[in-house]
Design an enzyme around this catalytic site. Structure first.
Site, PDB file in Angstrom:
ATOM      1  N   PHE A 114       1.493  -1.131   0.347  1.00 13.70           N
ATOM      2  CA  PHE A 114       0.263  -0.291  -0.236  1.00 13.70           C
ATOM      3  C   PHE A 114       0.485   1.629  -0.292  1.00 13.70           C
ATOM      4  O   PHE A 114       1.718   1.196   0.888  1.00 13.70           O
ATOM      5  CB  PHE A 114      -0.624   0.037   1.211  1.00 13.70           C
ATOM      6  CG  PHE A 114      -2.096   1.136   1.433  1.00 13.70           C
ATOM      7  CD1 PHE A 114      -2.900   0.953   0.219  1.00 13.70           C
ATOM      8  CD2 PHE A 114      -1.787   2.312   1.648  1.00 13.70           C
ATOM      9  CE1 PHE A 114      -4.078   2.226   0.226  1.00 13.70           C
ATOM     10  CE2 PHE A 114      -2.559   3.516   1.450  1.00 13.70           C
ATOM     11  CZ  PHE A 114      -3.641   3.883   1.045  1.00 13.70           C
ATOM     12  N   ASP A 143       9.322   3.563   1.850  1.00  8.78           N
ATOM     13  CA  ASP A 143       7.887   3.805   2.392  1.00  8.78           C
ATOM     14  C   ASP A 143       8.287   3.125   3.304  1.00  8.78           C
ATOM     15  O   ASP A 143       7.714   1.781   4.040  1.00  8.78           O
ATOM     16  CB  ASP A 143       7.089   3.410   1.437  1.00  8.78           C
ATOM     17  CG  ASP A 143       5.388   3.520   2.004  1.00  8.78           C
ATOM     18  OD1 ASP A 143       5.105   4.214   2.860  1.00  8.78           O
ATOM     19  OD2 ASP A 143       4.744   3.049   0.890  1.00  8.78           O
ATOM     20  N   LYS A 197       2.347   9.971   8.708  1.00  5.24           N
ATOM     21  CA  LYS A 197       1.797   9.515   9.479  1.00  5.24           C
ATOM     22  C   LYS A 197       1.887  10.063  10.397  1.00  5.24           C
ATOM     23  O   LYS A 197       1.946  11.107  11.251  1.00  5.24           O
ATOM     24  CB  LYS A 197       1.464   8.236   9.726  1.00  5.24           C
ATOM     25  CG  LYS A 197       0.503   7.830   7.901  1.00  5.24           C
ATOM     26  CD  LYS A 197      -0.011   6.406   8.624  1.00  5.24           C
ATOM     27  CE  LYS A 197      -1.210   5.733   7.733  1.00  5.24           C
ATOM     28  NZ  LYS A 197      -0.767   4.990   6.399  1.00  5.24           N
TER      29      LYS A 197
HETATM   30  C1  LIG Z   1      -1.226   4.973   4.977  1.00  8.22           C
HETATM   31  C2  LIG Z   1       0.066   4.633   4.535  1.00  8.22           C
HETATM   32  C3  LIG Z   1       0.871   5.529   2.422  1.00  8.22           C
HETATM   33  C4  LIG Z   1      -0.530   6.594   2.269  1.00  8.22           C
HETATM   34  O1  LIG Z   1      -0.431   8.169   3.538  1.00  8.22           O
HETATM   35  P1  LIG Z   1      -1.948   9.227   3.298  1.00  8.22           P
HETATM   36  O2  LIG Z   1      -1.541  10.072   3.947  1.00  8.22           O
HETATM   37  O3  LIG Z   1      -2.981   8.196   3.058  1.00  8.22           O
HETATM   38  O4  LIG Z   1      -1.714   9.698   1.891  1.00  8.22           O
HETATM   39  C5  LIG Z   1       1.284   5.480   2.260  1.00  8.22           C
HETATM   40  N1  LIG Z   1       2.294   3.685   2.096  1.00  8.22           N
HETATM   41  C6  LIG Z   1       2.078   3.540   3.629  1.00  8.22           C
HETATM   42  C7  LIG Z   1       2.935   2.509   3.878  1.00  8.22           C
HETATM   43  C8  LIG Z   1       0.780   3.257   4.239  1.00  8.22           C
HETATM   44  O5  LIG Z   1       1.270   3.140   5.768  1.00  8.22           O
END
Ligand SMILES: *Cc1c(COP(=O)(O)O)cnc(C)c1O
Length: 404
Positions: A140, A225, A254
Site C-alpha cells: 500500500f 515507504d 503519518k
Molecule cells: C498510510 C500509508 C500511505 C498513504 O498515506 P496517506 O497519508 O494516507 O496518503 C502510504 N504508504 C503506507 C505504507 C501507508 O501506511
C-alpha cells in the site's frame, strides 16, 4: 455564542461521499490514549488514528508547538522559506541517511514525489526506457493514481484505468521473483519494510539486502515507504535502521505530525539535484504550522527513553495478547515490531477482523484491521501501561463474543 450546528452519525450518509464506513459513534474529544464520543462514552485508543497520533491526543508538546506557531505565521507559500521547515529539515537529515528533504502533506504525496524523482533519475541516466518500477503484491502506497498503481492491491486501482504503466508487481519477500524483473530498465524498487495495510507483514532482512544489491547492480533507486513504520513506530526512529539496509529514498508521514497533516520524501545529495526549480512542487508542503508541530513531535520521539519505551510496550502488548489467546485460541500468529502489531486470525475465524473491531468499539476500544483476517494495533508510542491493561480487558470481552 451561537450554538454549533447539531450533527449525528447518520448525517455522514446524508452529506459525505461514501468512500468510508465510519463507526456508529462520533469521537469529540481526546486526551492521551483515551477518547470520548458525543454521548461522553469513553474509549481506549489502540488505533492511534492509524499510526498517526504518536503522542496520543492533545499532548502538551504538540499543542504548545501548534498554538505558539498559530499566533505567528501559518503559511507564506513556497516563494519564501520559513524557520520551522528549515529546523525540521535539519532534524530529519541529521538523524537519518538523508541529505535533502522534500515536504508535502501526506504519505501518498511523499510516495508520488519519490516515484517521480525515480522516473526523472531514470530519464537523466540516458539509458533508453529506464522508467520501470518494481513494486510488491499487497503493498500500500497511497491513493493518488500513481501510488495506487504502485500499490499491490488491484481492487484499489482497477476501476481507474488507464493507469500509469511500467509498474511490475511481484510477490513480497520473494527475492527470486524480484530478481526476475529488475533490470537495466528499472528506475526504482519501492517497498515497505513492514507491509502495514497489507496485514502487518515484516520484510525479511535478506530480502531487503537482496533488493539493495539488485538496485546497486542495475542503477535503480531503492525507495523505502516508511509512512507507517517511521518516526519511532518500530522502536527505532525508522525501520530501515533495524535492517542494516540503507535506501536511496525514504518516505515518511503519518506519525511525523502526531496528527497534523505532513509528509516528507528524504533522499541523498546524489539524487536530489535531479529535481530542479519547477520540476515538482506543492502549495502547502513545508508550511510553518505543520513544520512546527512535526519538529516538536520528532524531537520528543527521537530520544532513547521514548524509543526504548516503544520496545518495552511491544513486549507488554505481546504478553497480554498471548495470555488472551491462550484462553480463546483465536489468533494464529501475533506479529509486527514495536507498536505496529498484527494479530492474524485462525482459519476458522477468517474474515472476522471487522467483527472484532466493531465489538471492540461497543466495549469501548478503538482498534484497526489490516485486511479481513488481521486485527491491528497502532496506539500512541507513549500509551500508559494502565491504558494497555484496560484496553486488553475490553478486547477480551470483544473476543469472548466471537468465541461463542
Ligand atoms: C498510510 C500509508 C500511505 C498513504 O498515506 P496517506 O497519508 O494516507 O496518503 C502510504 N504508504 C503506507 C505504507 C501507508 O501506511
Amino acid at each position: 455564542m451561537e450554538q454549533p450546528i447539531s450533527v449525528t452519525r447518520s448525517n455522514f450518509n446524508d452529506w459525505m461521499v461514501p468512500v468510508f464506513a465510519p463507526a456508529n459513534f462520533i469521537p469529540v474529544r481526546g486526551e492521551g490514549s483515551r477518547i470520548w464520543d458525543q454521548e461522553n462514552k469513553e474509549y481506549i485508543d489502540f488505533a492511534g488514528g492509524i499510526a498517526v497520533n504518536a503522542l496520543g491526543h492533545a499532548h502538551p508538546v504538540a499543542v504548545n508547538a501548534l498554538t505558539e506557531q498559530a499566533t505567528k505565521l501559518w503559511h507564506v507559500g513556497n516563494g519564501y522559506t520559513n524557520e520551522p521547515v528549515l529546523r525540521l529539515a535539519k532534524q530529519l537529515t541529521e538523524n537519518t541517511f538523508a541529505d535533502k528533504v522534500f515536504f508535502c502533506n501526506s504519505g501518498a504525496e511523499a510516495n508520488e514525489a519519490a516515484l517521480k524523482l525515480a522516473r526523472k533519475v531514470g530519464l537523466d541516466s540516458g539509458v533508453a526506457g529506464k522508467s520501470g518500477i518494481v513494486a510488491f503484491k499487497n503493498a500500500f502506497h497511497g491513493r493518488t493514481l500513481f501510488t495506487v498503481s504502485a500499490g499491490g492491491q488491484p481492487k484499489y486501482s482497477q476501476d481507474f484505468a488507464p493507469l500509469p504503466n511500467g509498474i511490475n508487481h511481484v510477490a513480497f519477500n520473494d527475492l527470486d521473483a524480484a530478481k526476475a524483473v529488475i533490470n537495466e530498465q528499472t528506475c526504482a524498487v519501492i517497498v515497505e519494510p513492514i507491509q502495514g495495510e497489507g496485514g502487518v507483514i515484516p520484510a525479511d532482512i535478506e530480502f531487503l539486502k537482496g533488493l539493495r544489491a539488485l538496485c546497486d547492480e542495475f542503477g535503480a533507486l531503492l525507495i523505502f515507504d516508511e509512512v507507517q513504520t517511521g518516526v519511532g513506530r518500530t522502536g527505532s526512529l525508522y525501520a530501515y535502521m533495524n535492517t542494516g539496509v540503507i535506501p536511496d529514498v525514504l518516505t515518511t508521514a503519518k506519525a511525523l505530525g502526531g496528527g497534523f497533516p505532513v509528509g516528507a520524501m528524504l533522499t541523498t545529495d546524489k539524487f536530489a539535484p535531479h529535481f530542479s526549480v519547477g520540476t515538482h512542487g506543492t502549495t502547502y508542503g513545508g508550511n510553518p504550522l505543520a513544520s512546527a508541530v512535526a519538529g516538536a513531535v520528532f524531537e520528543f520521539i527521537n530520544t532513547p527513553e521514548v524509543l526504548e519505551g516503544v520496545k518495552h510496550r511491544h513486549q507488554y502488548f505481546l504478553d497480554a495478547l498471548n495470555t488472551l489467546n491462550a484462553e480463546y485460541q483465536i489468533f494464529e500468529e501475533i506479529r509486527g515490531q514495536g507498536l505496529l502489531i498484527g494479530c492474524v486470525l485462525k482459519a476458522e475465524y477468517a474474515g472476522k477482523a471487522k467483527n472484532i473491531t466493531t465489538w471492540a468499539g461497543e466495549e469501548g476500544l478503538l482498534a484497526l484491521i489490516a485486511g479481513p483476517d488481521v486485527v491491528r494495533f497502532t496506539p500512541s508510542l507513549i500509551i500508559p501501561e494502565q491504558d494497555i491493561d484496560e484496553g486488553i480487558a475490553r478486547l477480551k470481552r470483544a473476543l469472548a463474543k466471537l468465541a461463542k
